[in-house]
Scaffold this active site. Structure first.
Site, PDB file in Angstrom:
ATOM      1  N   ASN A 197     -10.860  -4.564   6.420  1.00  0.00           N
ATOM      2  CA  ASN A 197     -10.128  -3.306   6.266  1.00  0.00           C
ATOM      3  C   ASN A 197     -10.562  -2.389   7.405  1.00  0.00           C
ATOM      4  O   ASN A 197     -11.473  -2.703   8.169  1.00  0.00           O
ATOM      5  CB  ASN A 197     -10.356  -2.684   4.878  1.00  0.00           C
ATOM      6  CG  ASN A 197     -11.817  -2.344   4.609  1.00  0.00           C
ATOM      7  OD1 ASN A 197     -12.538  -1.845   5.473  1.00  0.00           O
ATOM      8  ND2 ASN A 197     -12.263  -2.600   3.381  1.00  0.00           N
ATOM      9  N   GLU A 200     -14.289  -1.364   7.551  1.00  0.00           N
ATOM     10  CA  GLU A 200     -15.145  -2.487   7.933  1.00  0.00           C
ATOM     11  C   GLU A 200     -15.034  -2.774   9.422  1.00  0.00           C
ATOM     12  O   GLU A 200     -16.039  -3.035  10.096  1.00  0.00           O
ATOM     13  CB  GLU A 200     -14.761  -3.735   7.124  1.00  0.00           C
ATOM     14  CG  GLU A 200     -15.121  -3.649   5.648  1.00  0.00           C
ATOM     15  CD  GLU A 200     -14.496  -4.751   4.823  1.00  0.00           C
ATOM     16  OE1 GLU A 200     -15.007  -5.024   3.715  1.00  0.00           O
ATOM     17  OE2 GLU A 200     -13.493  -5.352   5.267  1.00  0.00           O
ATOM     18  N   ASP A 266      -8.727  -9.515  -1.752  1.00  0.00           N
ATOM     19  CA  ASP A 266      -8.801 -10.892  -2.246  1.00  0.00           C
ATOM     20  C   ASP A 266      -7.403 -11.506  -2.334  1.00  0.00           C
ATOM     21  O   ASP A 266      -7.201 -12.673  -1.988  1.00  0.00           O
ATOM     22  CB  ASP A 266      -9.460 -10.931  -3.634  1.00  0.00           C
ATOM     23  CG  ASP A 266     -10.895 -10.428  -3.621  1.00  0.00           C
ATOM     24  OD1 ASP A 266     -11.537 -10.512  -2.564  1.00  0.00           O
ATOM     25  OD2 ASP A 266     -11.353  -9.934  -4.665  1.00  0.00           O
TER      26      ASP A 266
END
Length: 322
Positions: A197, A200, A266
């Site tokens: 993301n 990150e 996920d």
């Protein structure tokens, strides 16, 4: 953009990474504690356990009709029993999950009052001094039977030897998709695709003041880490796919209402993996994953979606595409 979902049932995915139990306690607040006047007393109404982390990726994969092998580490406690029970109920192969007596199962306990979050309590201990050679052998024994490898890193210790895993997997000529963590992405050198993301990513390349700077530093990262591509997820702004010698491809968010982003990453990497395994190219797979993310963020907590939900979401987006 034409693509197919018909081959999802014929794909097999190996997921290696940090297995987490997402535990939810629901109740209501009726008064404050006499011992601590600022602390509410919660009267519990119900409790729910959901597989999280790499286990949630496996749940997404089987919900969409594919087959999932899961390799990871858990403890020997009630959380482990709850996880294994739920995974087996979904038909996920758990025979390569290692149970360790000296470690708790990684658990995130979230407590809610009338669906309003009050606190999250984490139970964990970094996995170290474990038999990583045994885990590598298990991975190697399964790689010839799968279409895609997904590495789910939550920095809990399961993937401390991730470069060794990637080196082995590259010999099998299958896509290696990584949901990364930490400030050093060179540990994932040689992977096919990373799915960070924006926060990150910026923890690795530094804060970017504009889009041009973001693209420039991201392209350098792709080159330095010998990646095929980088898929940056940006919440309500959607996603952007970056590949060397190609223009960025933007996928706008299709979510009508964002209720909970827990586990959305996920879902993205799970759908990417299945779609690539089913024969769709990278651009098509990112498009499908973006639509899938718009479905799960409208749900509460760690969630999955099934093939019918995905098909309907795609048709509602643009019937001519499917």
């Amino acid at each position: 953009m034409k693509f197919s979902l018909s081959n999802f049932y014929q794909t097999t995915i190996l997921i290696v990474g940090d297995i987490i139990l997402d535990r939810y306690w629901y109740g209501h607040t009726h008064r404050f504690s006499p011992e601590f006047p600022t602390i509410p007393i919660i009267k519990m109404d119900s409790m729910e356990d959901r597989p999280g982390g790499s286990a949630n990726i496996a749940m997404n994969i089987v919900s969409l009709g594919a087959y999932a092998h899961l390799i990871g580490l858990i403890g020997r406690d009630d959380a482990a029993q709850s996880l294994i029970k739920k995974l087996k109920e979904m038909g996920i192969s758990c025979k390569n999950i290692t149970s360790l007596v000296d470690y708790p199962t990684i658990t995130k306990l979230r407590i809610f009052s009338k669906k309003n979050p009050l606190v999250r309590i984490d139970f964990e201990k970094h996995f170290n001094k474990i038999n990583r050679i045994s885990i590598l052998k298990r991975i190697q024994s399964i790689l010839s039977k799968v279409n895609v490898l997904i590495l789910s890193d939550y920095a809990k210790g399961t993937l401390d030897n991730v470069q060794e895993i990637i080196t082995i997997a590259r010999k099998f000529n299958i896509p290696i998709l990584v949901d990364p963590k930490g400030t050093d992405f060179t540990q994932y050198k040689g992977a096919t695709l990373l799915t960070p993301n924006i926060s990150e990513l910026e923890s690795v390349i530094g804060h970017c003041t504009n889009e041009k700077e973001l693209i420039k530093h991201s392209m350098t990262l792709i080159y330095d880490c010998k990646l095929t591509a980088l898929l940056i997820t940006r919440s309500e702004k959607g996603m952007v796919l970056l590949q060397l010698h190609k223009e960025p491809i933007y996928f706008l968010s299709k979510a009508k209402k964002v209720y909970d982003v827990t586990g959305a990453g996920d879902t993205v990497i799970a759908v990417l993996g299945i779609s690539l395994a089913a024969g769709n190219n990278l651009e098509q797979s990112c498009f499908i994953a973006n639509i899938a993310a718009s479905v799960v963020v409208s749900k509460f907590g760690t969630s999955t979606l099934n093939l019918r939900e995905l098909e309907n979401a795609i048709k509602n987006y643009n019937p001519s595409l499917y």
